[in-house]
Design a protein around this motif. Structure first.
Motif, PDB file in Angstrom:
ATOM      1  N   ARG A  39       4.516  13.559  -1.012  1.00 44.61           N
ATOM      2  CA  ARG A  39       3.499  12.658  -1.565  1.00 44.61           C
ATOM      3  C   ARG A  39       3.590  11.284  -0.929  1.00 44.61           C
ATOM      4  N   GLY A  40       2.469  10.614  -0.851  1.00 47.23           N
ATOM      5  CA  GLY A  40       2.462   9.226  -0.416  1.00 47.23           C
ATOM      6  C   GLY A  40       2.282   9.067   1.070  1.00 47.23           C
ATOM      7  N   GLY A  41       1.779   7.896   1.430  1.00 46.48           N
ATOM      8  CA  GLY A  41       1.459   7.603   2.824  1.00 46.48           C
ATOM      9  C   GLY A  41       2.690   7.550   3.705  1.00 46.48           C
ATOM     10  N   GLN A  91       1.541   1.361  -4.242  1.00 45.99           N
ATOM     11  CA  GLN A  91       0.406   2.189  -4.661  1.00 45.99           C
ATOM     12  C   GLN A  91       0.738   3.667  -4.588  1.00 45.99           C
ATOM     13  N   ASP A  92       1.540   4.053  -3.540  1.00 44.01           N
ATOM     14  CA  ASP A  92       2.056   5.419  -3.513  1.00 44.01           C
ATOM     15  C   ASP A  92       3.459   5.397  -4.092  1.00 44.01           C
ATOM     16  N   ARG A 103       0.823  -1.205   0.000  1.00 47.52           N
ATOM     17  CA  ARG A 103       0.000   0.000   0.000  1.00 47.52           C
ATOM     18  C   ARG A 103       0.865   1.268   0.000  1.00 47.52           C
TER      19      ARG A 103
END
Lengths: 531, 636
Positions: free
Chosen positions: B539-541, B531-532, B527
């Motif tokens: 940006r991204g988790g 996905q990121d 994830r």
């Protein structure tokens, strides 16, 4: 045979004086040949040695000054055998190093060096205590000249300090020796300096204290035991390479040898009373020497302080009063002679090329001098007691013995093993690893064939003593046991107390000696009252 | 647990065990003396060849091993002093048999791989000399029939790690890393030695003079429990040093300074497993002390979790793997500490397979990426390095405990024991289970950002990315196969003569939760890092998390500041104290007293004044006079 080994160097020394002043090469070859010949003969002591007995072997005994009962009485037992061999082994190697390390007055240098060799061997083989003292003094003078004439900038200061310091101690020892002979006269009606007969004296405990103190001070300075060590770094730094090698390799062992041969077995009650003090000083010396070595900018000084630390281990082993401690101490004396002798020779190698001993002047030498770096590596590992090399066996036995005798001392001493690795690895990294920063170092040449010929025997012996110690230990065992029996003769009380500190009482079997030899057996003396 | 006594074990005397040690040693000697003359081509064959010969003899011993018995080879007497008798004697039993198979087997693959990896290094002869010596020392360590011989190997691997970590010695940082490894190990060794001394004298007090394992095992029960506890804890200090546990783990992450195959050797086949081996070898003592076992278990569990948290945020491919080793070693100690010795050793073996695979895979990546180690500059390697990619994936799955791969069996066994064994506790299990989830996460974080997504390196480097030669990929394939099937090698069965057969029954939740968390960790990594887009600021988790918990992130990134703490609390005070001792105490105080005494004498004593002239003749004269006076006083 023993006399031959003692006096070949002396005769050669005087022969050198007949040579032309400037015949340096001839003088070197003569001295080297003679010392090598001495070594070969001394090997006969090793092969002919009977390891089943504690008696002196190869004994030669003649009356010398009969009015005073002074004899020329020499011999070798399991304690002195290997120290004689160490001396005869190191001497030709040192002479080999003079080809590059000594440039002026070569003949005179070798003259003093060979007299020194006679003095050292004589000290180890003398059974007559007066004879021992004579040889002991004979050693001092040539060493004084070696430092004072061929030394560095502050050579006069260092030589004088060495001489005076040692003399102060030995003068007290002479008084004690004379008192012993006098006491023998009083008790048995004869004047003698025969050590074996002096061993049998019954000395009142209060007198033992004084006599022990006189001997111990003399030996402690020589060891050197903390805090009597400050002459050593000065002497080492100023001494020429060969002087340092012999000083560290052999002369320092005179002190520990003296304890084992004289101070402990002659005065067992006083020795027992001194255990806490000596152990404390030894342990302090181990840690202190290592810490101070850690911050030295000068390579020779670093090695000098490391000797303070290593000799602290030897003293601990001696004062553990058990077989492992004493054999370990003896083994470490030899091991230290090899590894520290080699270290000073290695410093000499780079010093002759760069004329500086400052660690910061080096770095990255591996690329230029792979052979030097490899020899240095093995020597360093031997010095820090890596298993498989000589240093481990001695250090392990000492620590094992000490742990039993005094757990606290054992624990602190083990920390010296860690610190030993710290200062040696630091030294090695700063000299050999890293980038090559000094442009002068890029021109350094690797070990020459002659230099290799010096180091190969040293390393071979380090490996042999590490991998197969049995021929050494088995020859030591009987004499060490006999000496321990003398030390324990009057003092069974304390050995039990020290054992209780690790929580067990079934103790006497562990000494693996027989403290109840009927002819030596005396009633136990209450030491608490004495001390 | 019931342990068979030494006397009941079928012992067979053989004389070929020595060759298992001698062949690698022969490799060392060859490399040192003849290597420079014959050069790379010959050394490339001789060094791995010697390990292969050792493997053959190890295999023969393993096969010949009598059921539940042992093979012994007495070579020669070593140190004899008083009651101390130590021989050079080797012993193969199920435990050391398993170890020598792993060491020679995995070691051989690493040697082969090194031929390719070191193909462009000028110093390959020295490299192989050290590598052979490393294997020799490790084999001696596990084959030694007594504690002292084990200690020889123990110090030997310490030395080799020093030499190999600092192999590229011109780099001061790398040389320092080697030194650090040696010194931290030495601290552990001090504990080892003290444990040895205490054991020797305590048994000696009961008339048992021995350092041999079988004899100690036969008589260990005579010792009081407090003594046993102390002995075990001292040996554990040694084990914690060698096997990188809190607080002595600090050398291992730095140890990656060496060539990557060396890291594989240190982390997988040799060195760090020594501490585990020591405790597994001395299990008869540890089983006598609840306290010692508890300490081992707690330190292991805490280290497992602690190191895993650090690995979460590291960006150097080798550093992630290094902390994962510390963490996995924690699991092994957890296993030992709850009495599941067989499970611990089982994990040693499976870990050797997949960690060697991962390190060699990382080496292949570094090799292909022109020495780049930062995973932020990698990505998208799966198409360019397919073999490395595939084998690395298997390694990651194995370490993450993916069902039916090798790590799944051994790690689960440890965790089941941690919960269900009489020495275990739910808390230990919980810590281990959490760690399992973290392990899966950080391994797949590493995996995804290295092999998936877009390539983030400089175009210059990207252009050169290539798969490694076959001599490097073949070992990867073999290790991948072993990582797949290693769980089916029935090590616990094999070791049952030593450790018994116990297997706790635990509820399905306890049994499967670690696996579920592991799968969850993989999913979370997918994830956050697939996905990121990874490592794009803002940006991204993952990026958001690191901002939200900036303090924690910094703490982990800086490894809890433990190195800095040691530097400030130990290293610098030690140096400052030493400096003070030298400059003030030694030079001013002691030497001042010495010289001051001399000066006082000089000033006060006119008779003594000429001592200072340095004229020895004068001195000798005065000395003789004095001697005669004293002599006269006593004699007449």
């Amino acid at each position: 045979m023993v006399s031959l080994i003692v006096f070949i160097p002396l005769l050669t020394a005087f022969f050198l004086l007949t040579l032309n002043r400037n015949a340096a090469e001839l003088a070197r070859r003569t001295a080297f040949g003679a010392s090598l010949f001495t070594f070969v003969i001394s090997l006969g002591l090793f092969t002919g040695f009977d390891s089943e007995t504690a008696e002196f072997q190869f004994v030669e005994r003649y009356s010398w000054i009969s009015e005073f009962g002074i004899e020329y009485y020499v011999g070798v037992d399991g304690i002195s055998l290997f120290l004689v061999l160490l001396t005869t082994f190191l001497s030709p190697l040192v002479i080999l190093s003079t080809w590059s390390s000594v440039e002026h007055r070569v003949r005179e240098y070798l003259f003093f060096f060979l007299i020194l060799e006679t003095g050292m061997i004589g000290t180890f083989v003398a059974v007559d205590v007066f004879l021992f003292y004579v040889f002991w003094e004979v050693m001092l003078i040539p060493m004084y000249f070696l430092i004072g004439v061929w030394g560095g900038e502050r050579r006069i200061y260092a030589a004088l300090k060495f001489l005076l310091y040692t003399m102060v101690g030995s003068l007290l020892m002479l008084v004690a020796i004379l008192y012993l002979a006098y006491l023998h006269n009083a008790q048995h009606g004869t004047l003698t300096f025969d050590l074996l007969r002096l061993y049998t004296l019954e000395i009142p405990v209060s007198a033992q204290m004084w006599l022990f103190a006189a001997f111990a001070l003399s030996f402690a300075i020589k060891v050197p035991l903390f805090p009597f060590h400050t002459w050593l770094p000065d002497a080492h730094v100023e001494a020429p390479t060969g002087g340092s090698v012999i000083l560290a390799g052999v002369l320092l062992k005179m002190g520990t040898y003296g304890f084992l041969r004289f101070a402990l077995p002659l005065f067992p009650d006083a020795a027992h009373a001194a255990v806490p003090l000596i152990m404390a000083l030894s342990v302090i010396g181990i840690v202190y020497g290592a810490l101070v070595a850690l911050v030295q900018p000068d390579m020779k000084k670093l090695v000098a302080y490391s000797s303070v630390s290593h000799l602290g281990f030897v003293m601990l082993g001696l004062f553990a009063f058990n077989i492992q401690g004493a054999e370990g101490a003896l083994y470490q004396m030899l091991g230290h002679g090899l590894s520290t002798g080699a270290l000073f020779l290695l410093v000499g190698v780079v010093y002759e090329r760069r004329h500086t001993r400052l660690i910061s002047e080096y770095g990255g030498l591996w690329k230029q001098q792979p052979l030097f770096a490899s020899v240095f590596l093995i020597t360093m590992l031997s010095s820090i007691g890596l298993p498989g090399l000589n240093g481990f066996v001695g250090e392990f036995l000492i620590l094992l013995g000490t742990f039993q005798a005094n757990t606290l001392a054992g624990v602190v001493a083990v920390s010296g093993v860690v610190l030993g690795a710290v200062y040696m690895l630091r030294l090695y990294q700063r000299v050999v690893f890293g980038p090559l920063t000094q442009p002068e170092n890029a021109k350094l040449t690797d070990l020459s064939r002659r230099e290799l010929a010096i180091f190969v025997p040293l390393i071979a012996l380090m490996l042999l003593m590490g991998l197969y110690p049995k021929p050494f230990l088995s020859r030591m065992e009987k004499s060490v046991e006999a000496t321990l029996a003398r030390i324990h003769k009057t003092a069974d009380h304390q050995s039990i107390e020290s054992v209780e500190s690790i929580g067990s009482v079934e103790s006497l079997g562990r000494l693996s000696l027989d403290p109840t030899d009927p002819k030596d057996l005396k009633g136990p003396i209450d030491l608490k009252g004495a001390s | 647990m019931e342990h068979p006594h030494a006397a009941e074990v079928a012992v067979q005397t053989v004389s070929y065990l020595r060759y298992i040690v001698l062949f690698p040693l022969l490799g060392v000697v060859f490399n040192l003396f003849l290597g420079p003359r014959y050069g790379r081509q010959v050394v490339n064959w001789v060094s791995p060849g010697m390990i292969f010969l050792a493997f053959c003899f190890a295999f023969a011993a393993f096969v010949q091993l009598p059921d539940g018995g042992a093979l012994v080879d007495s070579v020669y007497p070593w140190i004899y002093s008083g009651a101390l008798h130590v021989d050079i004697a080797l012993r193969v039993d199920p435990l050391s048999g398993t170890m020598i198979m792993v060491i020679t087997g995995v070691g051989f693959l690493i040697h082969v791989y090194s031929v390719g990896y070191m193909a462009h290094d000028d110093d390959v002869v020295r490299y192989f000399a050290y590598l052979n010596l490393f294997t020799t020392a490790m084999l001696l360590l596990v084959l030694g029939d007594n504690i002292l011989l084990l200690f020889v190997g123990w110090e030997g691997v310490g030395l080799c790690s020093y030499l190999l970590i600092g192999f590229w010695y011109t780099d001061d940082e790398k040389a320092s890393a080697g030194k650090k490894a040696f010194i931290v190990n030495r601290i552990g060794d001090a504990g080892f030695l003290l444990g040895l001394f205490l054991l020797f004298w305590s048994l000696g007090a009961h008339g048992v003079w021995t350092l041999s394992f079988s004899e100690i095992a036969a008589h260990a029960s005579v010792l009081p429990v407090t003594t046993v506890t102390l002995i075990c804890l001292l040996f554990f200090v040694g084990a914690a040093g060698k096997s990188a546990q809190i607080p002595l783990y600090v050398w291992l992450p730095d140890a990656m300074a060496g060539p990557t195959p060396v890291s594989a050797l240190i982390h997988a086949a040799t060195m760090v497993t020594a501490g585990i081996y020591l405790i597994a070898r001395m299990h008869f003592l540890y089983s006598l002390s609840q306290t010692a076992l508890a300490v081992v278990a707690v330190v292991g569990a805490v280290t497992a979790l602690f190191a895993a948290t650090i690995a979460l945020v590291q960006t150097d491919i080798k550093k992630v793997l290094a902390y994962s080793t510390v963490s996995q070693l924690g699991y092994m100690f957890l296993g030992l500490g709850v009495g599941a010795y067989a499970a611990g050793v089982f994990h040693v073996m499976t870990h050797a397979f997949f960690k060697a695979l991962l390190f060699l895979g990382a080496g292949s990546v570094i090799h292909g990426m022109s020495e780049e180690q930062d995973i932020r500059k990698m990505g998208g390697l799966r198409s360019k390095m397919p073999t490395t990619y595939g084998t690395f994936a298997i390694g990651c799955l194995a370490i993450a405990g993916f069902p039916l791969l090798s790590g799944f069996f051994s790690k689960d066994l440890i965790l089941e024991h941690a919960f269900g064994s009489p020495h275990g506790s739910p808390l230990l299990w919980l810590i281990g289970t959490l760690g399992a989830g973290l392990t899966a996460f950080y391994m797949f974080r590493l995996f995804f950002v290295t092999f998936w997504g877009e390539n983030r390196s400089d175009p210059e480097i990207a252009h050169h990315i290539h798969e490694s030669p076959q001599v490097m990929t073949m070992p990867l394939v073999v290790l991948a196969i072993l990582s797949l099937i290693g769980g089916y090698f029935t090590v616990p069965e094999l070791l049952s003569p030593l450790y018994g057969h116990e297997h706790p029954h635990v509820s399905p939740l306890v049994k499967y939760l670690p696996t579920l968390l592991g799968l969850g960790g993989i999913g979370l990594a997918y994830r956050l890092y697939v996905q990121d887009p990874p490592f794009v600021p803002g940006r991204g988790g993952a990026d958001r998390l690191s901002r939200q918990f900036a303090g924690l992130h910094q703490l982990l990134l800086n490894k809890y500041y433990v190195d800095e703490l040691y530097e400030a609390a130990i290293v610098r005070p030690l140096l400052a104290a030493s400096d003070w001792l030298w400059k003030v105490w030694d030079t001013v105080v002691i030497d001042g007293l010495v010289n001051g005494t001399a000066q006082v004498i000089q000033a006060n004593g006119s008779v003594l004044r000429f001592w200072q002239t340095g004229n020895v003749q004068t001195y000798a004269l005065s000395f003789c006079c004095g001697a005669i006076v004293i002599l006269g006083y006593y004699l007449w």
